[in-house]
Design a protein around this motif. Structure first.
Motif, mmCIF file in Angstrom:
data_model
loop_
_atom_site.group_PDB
_atom_site.id
_atom_site.type_symbol
_atom_site.label_atom_id
_atom_site.label_comp_id
_atom_site.label_asym_id
_atom_site.label_seq_id
_atom_site.Cartn_x
_atom_site.Cartn_y
_atom_site.Cartn_z
ATOM 1 N N GLY A 205 1.728 5.688 0.439
ATOM 2 C CA GLY A 205 2.398 4.446 0.059
ATOM 3 C C GLY A 205 2.929 4.565 -1.349
ATOM 4 O O GLY A 205 3.905 5.259 -1.595
ATOM 5 N N TYR A 242 -0.787 0.825 -2.951
ATOM 6 C CA TYR A 242 -0.328 0.274 -1.684
ATOM 7 C C TYR A 242 -0.562 1.278 -0.566
ATOM 8 O O TYR A 242 -0.233 2.456 -0.689
ATOM 9 N N LYS A 244 0.346 2.122 3.294
ATOM 10 C CA LYS A 244 1.227 1.810 4.421
ATOM 11 C C LYS A 244 0.422 1.538 5.678
ATOM 12 O O LYS A 244 0.760 0.657 6.471
ATOM 13 N N GLU A 245 -0.636 2.320 5.863
ATOM 14 C CA GLU A 245 -1.435 2.200 7.086
ATOM 15 C C GLU A 245 -2.123 0.842 7.173
ATOM 16 O O GLU A 245 -2.071 0.163 8.194
ATOM 17 N N LYS A 246 -2.764 0.424 6.065
ATOM 18 C CA LYS A 246 -3.496 -0.843 6.068
ATOM 19 C C LYS A 246 -2.603 -2.027 5.714
ATOM 20 O O LYS A 246 -2.995 -3.178 5.902
ATOM 21 N N GLN A 247 -1.421 -1.724 5.181
ATOM 22 C CA GLN A 247 -0.491 -2.770 4.766
ATOM 23 C C GLN A 247 -1.162 -3.753 3.797
ATOM 24 O O GLN A 247 -1.118 -4.968 3.961
ATOM 25 N N GLU A 248 -1.774 -3.160 2.776
ATOM 26 C CA GLU A 248 -2.428 -3.977 1.767
ATOM 27 C C GLU A 248 -2.321 -3.283 0.410
ATOM 28 O O GLU A 248 -2.113 -2.073 0.316
ATOM 29 N N SER A 272 1.433 -8.209 4.767
ATOM 30 C CA SER A 272 2.281 -8.206 5.959
ATOM 31 C C SER A 272 1.830 -9.303 6.896
ATOM 32 O O SER A 272 0.768 -9.914 6.706
ATOM 33 N N ASN A 275 -1.437 -8.271 8.383
ATOM 34 C CA ASN A 275 -2.580 -8.279 7.469
ATOM 35 C C ASN A 275 -2.271 -9.245 6.337
ATOM 36 O O ASN A 275 -1.566 -8.907 5.382
#
Length: 825
Positions: A205, A242, A244-248, A272, A275
């Motif tokens: 990310g 950041y 990308k996988e967890k979008q957090e 997102s 999430n």
């Protein structure tokens, strides 16, 4: 012969080439600047129009750009593009008037050669004097839809841009950011003076270093509760990652100043639609109470401001929730306080230590809010007015209708109670007190009220003085035991200078009735002992004057106890070897006394005094301004001389212990009022009085002597004996009305009737028989019976008060015959 030139050295050659290369690069950059400058200058209006047209075709919202310029010498050699007056509005702007973006200036810094490489590298984006206003209405519609891309037409061929854009750094200067969600009652607002974000992309990310200086205008997860950290400046350095996988975004800062306090912060922020959860974790190793209270929402801070700690303490706070979820987030606060001073409402706790905890999910059911909130004070201990205490499991549950519970233990020298007691009431000198109780109570206006108590309170070997009564108590002990269904009082030992007795008792359902229905409380009381001097306790008979104005702080609980004592009922059984009242000494005292609504009922009271027996029933009532009584008293075989001496002649100056002796049987029904020292208000006395006087004598009795001087100057009136005398009288307002009676004495026979006043009002008719009683005795011995008691001459006299209040004897008229006075009718 010419000399060939020396060959140039390799470093010189390389340096020359580098200089040429740099020169060429500079020329290229200058050419690019010139070309771009000429192009933008010549196509300025067209470029602005094309940008606005492109954004309108790309997005559903109304996006307008006021102007575009190239700044050649700002951030040279980078190319800086200035975009002015950027305004973004959604399609429903006319309804809600919330402009999504309103930026006065935006600066984009670009590496000039990245344009040639068709890989535009935006080094920095700077936004100044802007406002970002994100709004969600009650229907869930958001003005952020202005940036929603339009769907491409089916006929429009898909094209791939030959330029790619990457941003390394974002700066915000004087930017206002507002996010308001009406339907979820959330409002976040920040006034950012400076925000610098340096971004480094990676395979997972990106990582970012953030420098922030922003003012919190609102951090309301629930607008009904208020904002956290309102009007507090946030300043410091933050690391953000950041995924990308967890979008957090994971946030961390070792030192972030919020208001006046530095915090260590960790946070997880979902970014997102899949999430939207967040978690914020704050820790400070040193924060002042007022500063901590200022960081929480108003519904909490309004209560916290009523308290204060003198020294700072550590605190940890977790705020966990979901941006999409309506209502409060989960809040959990833990603090450790050691040897601090707590100011709580009107009280101060010193040497205070505890582990404090707040949660709005006490039941752990995921329902967050005041009904499920709790304040937990673990191992709370300290000193109140130098009285030490320790608590266990102290907790306050349900902040909508708070209920406090826990246990309290204390072991202290009762001399320390002097700091609590009202100085003009009690003075404690020695003794020990032990408290071990559990309680449950309502909390109203941040004060514990109506506690339900279980446990024991013990006072051992105490000495104290009760100031109003001027009574000293020595070596006293007391034990209270509070059970779920009754109050038990054990082993109250009372010792004064002149009294020694023990008390015990119980009350059923005491705690349930104490606050709401004190009139239903019945205290069953037992008093046993060697001696009670009633003079020690006359202060209990004094009427309590009503006080106005503000009550002293230490008398609030006194008022509650006084209310209970006034309204509850007390049934007392007394068995005392000796009772003393002024000069009267009674023995083998047995009594049943009850108290109801400030009225004392005297039942089955029996007292012995040498050969005499006394029986008393009646009532003593508190009328506020004075005490009234209504007594039925019987006395048998009583030495009248000792009786009069014991009760100070009942206020009479004529009939006294020095002028009368003999044995009396008395039956009296008397009512009236008591004066402050427990004596009789003589002018208030009313009722009926009957007595029989036997084996009596009048010694230097002034009224008889006055009669004798007038009628029988030659007879001895210093010691006049009376075989038997019966009296039947009625009283009203301190005046005794005596029915016609005859008194046979050793010197004369007297017929008597009329009024005798204890404090004036005497007016009696006196008939004096001139016949010598000694001659009647001689005739009786000879067997001569005289059936005519009025035989002989009778002189009529009047006994009345003179101007000095003394009894005066004067001659009466023939018409003034003995008769029963009717003043009571």
């Amino acid at each position: 012969m010419s000399i060939p030139p020396k060959p140039k050295s390799i470093p010189i050659v390389i340096g020359t080439k580098i200089l040429k290369g740099l020169g060429i690069l500079v020329i290229v950059i200058v050419l690019i600047y010139c070309v771009l400058g000429l192009y933008i200058s010549s196509h300025h209006d067209e470029i602005v129009r094309d940008i606005n047209k492109a954004t309108k075709e790309k997005f559903t919202g109304d996006i307008k750009i006021g102007d575009v310029e190239i700044l050649f010498f700002k951030n040279f050699p980078n190319l800086t593009i200035e975009v002015k007056d950027v305004v973004v509005k959604d399609s429903l702007w006319k309804q809600h008037k919330k402009t999504f973006i309103d930026a006065k200036r935006m600066y984009v810094k670009i590496l000039p050669w990245s344009i040639i490489l068709t890989d535009i590298k935006i080094n920095t984006v700077t936004i100044e004097n802007a406002k970002l206003d994100i709004f969600v209405d009650k229907n869930g519609y958001s003005n952020a839809s202005a940036l929603t891309p339009r769907k491409p037409s089916k006929k429009e061929p898909k094209s791939k841009s030959i330029l790619s854009v990457a941003i390394d750094q974002v700066n915000l200067n004087n930017v206002s950011i507002v996010s308001e969600n009406i339907i979820k009652h959330k409002l976040f607002a920040f006034e950012t003076e400076n925000l610098n974000i340096k971004i480094k992309p990676n395979d997972m990310g990106w990582n970012a270093k953030v420098s922030i200086k922003t003012m919190v205008k609102s951090l309301a997860f629930n607008t009904k509760r208020g904002s956290f950290a309102k009007d507090k400046l946030i300043e410091g350095e933050i690391n953000a990652n950041y995924s990308k996988e967890k979008q957090e975004v994971i946030v961390h800062s070792d030192k972030l100043a919020i208001g006046e306090t530095d915090f260590k912060i960790d946070a997880e922020l979902g970014v997102s639609s899949k999430n939207s959860k967040f978690g914020i974790h704050l820790f400070s190793k040193s924060i002042y109470w007022k500063d901590a209270a200022a960081l929480v929402s108003k519904n909490i801070s309004s209560k916290l401001y009523k308290f204060n700690f003198e020294k700072p303490f550590d605190v940890k706070c977790d705020i966990i929730g979901d941006f999409k979820v309506h209502g409060d987030p989960y809040i959990h606060v833990v603090t450790h306080i050691k040897n601090n001073t707590l100011t709580a409402v009107d009280h101060e706790i010193t040497n205070c230590s505890m582990t404090g905890e707040f949660t709005n999910d006490f039941a752990k059911n995921g329902i967050f809010g005041d009904p499920n909130s709790a304040i937990l004070l673990n191992d709370y201990k300290g000193k109140y007015k130098e009285i030490p205490f320790v608590t266990k499991n102290l907790r306050i549950l349900d902040l909508t209708k708070p209920i406090a519970s826990g246990s309290v233990e204390s072991d202290f020298d009762i001399v320390k109670l002097n700091a609590l007691a009202t100085k003009n009431k009690f003075v404690f000198k020695k003794g020990k007190a032990k408290v071990n109780i559990k309680f449950k109570a309502d909390v109203v206006a941040l004060k514990v009220t109506k506690p339900f108590i279980l446990g024991t309170v013990d006072v051992i070997n105490s000495d104290f003085s009760y100031v109003p009564g001027k009574v000293n108590f020595t070596n006293n002990s007391i034990q209270f035991e509070f059970n779920s269904d009754r109050l038990i009082v054990k082993n109250i030992t009372v010792n004064t200078e002149r009294s020694a007795f023990k008390m015990s008792g119980y009350s059923e359902n005491f705690m349930n009735l104490f606050y709401d229905s004190p009139e239903k409380i019945i205290l069953n009381w037992n008093i046993v002992g060697e001696k009670i001097d009633l003079g020690n306790f006359l202060y209990l008979m004094n009427s309590q004057k009503k006080k106005t104005g503000k009550k002293p702080k230490n008398e609030a609980s006194d008022a509650l106890v006084h209310k209970v004592l006034q309204n509850s009922s007390i049934i007392t059984n007394v068995k005392v070897n000796q009772i003393v009242y002024k000069k009267f000494i009674g023995k083998d005292v047995q009594a049943k006394i009850s108290l109801l609504n400030s009225t004392i009922s005297l039942q089955e009271i029996s007292i012995k005094n040498e050969n005499a027996n006394y029986f008393i029933t009646g009532t003593i009532s508190d009328y506020g301004y004075k005490k009234g009584f209504n007594i039925h008293a019987m006395a048998k075989n009583t030495d009248i001389q000792k009786l009069l001496n014991s009760f100070e002649n009942f206020g009479s100056t004529t009939v006294t212990s020095k002028t009368v002796k003999g044995t009396i049987d008395l039956n009296a029904n008397i009512k009236g009022f008591l004066i402050k020292d427990g004596g009789l208000d003589k002018k208030s006395l009313s009722g009926n009085l009957k007595f029989t006087l036997s084996n009596a004598a009048l010694i230097n009795f002034e009224p008889i002597q006055k009669v004798g001087k007038i009628v029988f100057p030659n007879r001895d009136f210093k010691n006049v004996t009376i075989d038997k005398m019966n009296c039947d009288g009625a009283m009203k307002n301190g005046i005794v009305t005596i029915k016609p009676m005859e008194i046979k004495t050793s010197v004369m026979q007297v017929d008597l009737a009329g009024n005798y006043g204890f404090s004036g009002g005497t007016n009696m008719q006196v008939g004096v028989h001139l016949r010598d009683p000694k001659k009647d005795e001689i005739d009786k011995k000879k067997g001569i019976l005289n059936t005519n008691k009025n035989k002989g001459i009778i002189i009529h006299l009047k006994a009345h008060d003179d101007k000095n209040g003394k009894t005066k004897i004067s001659l009466g008229s023939e018409k003034e015959k003995l008769k029963e006075t009717n003043i009571l009718k």
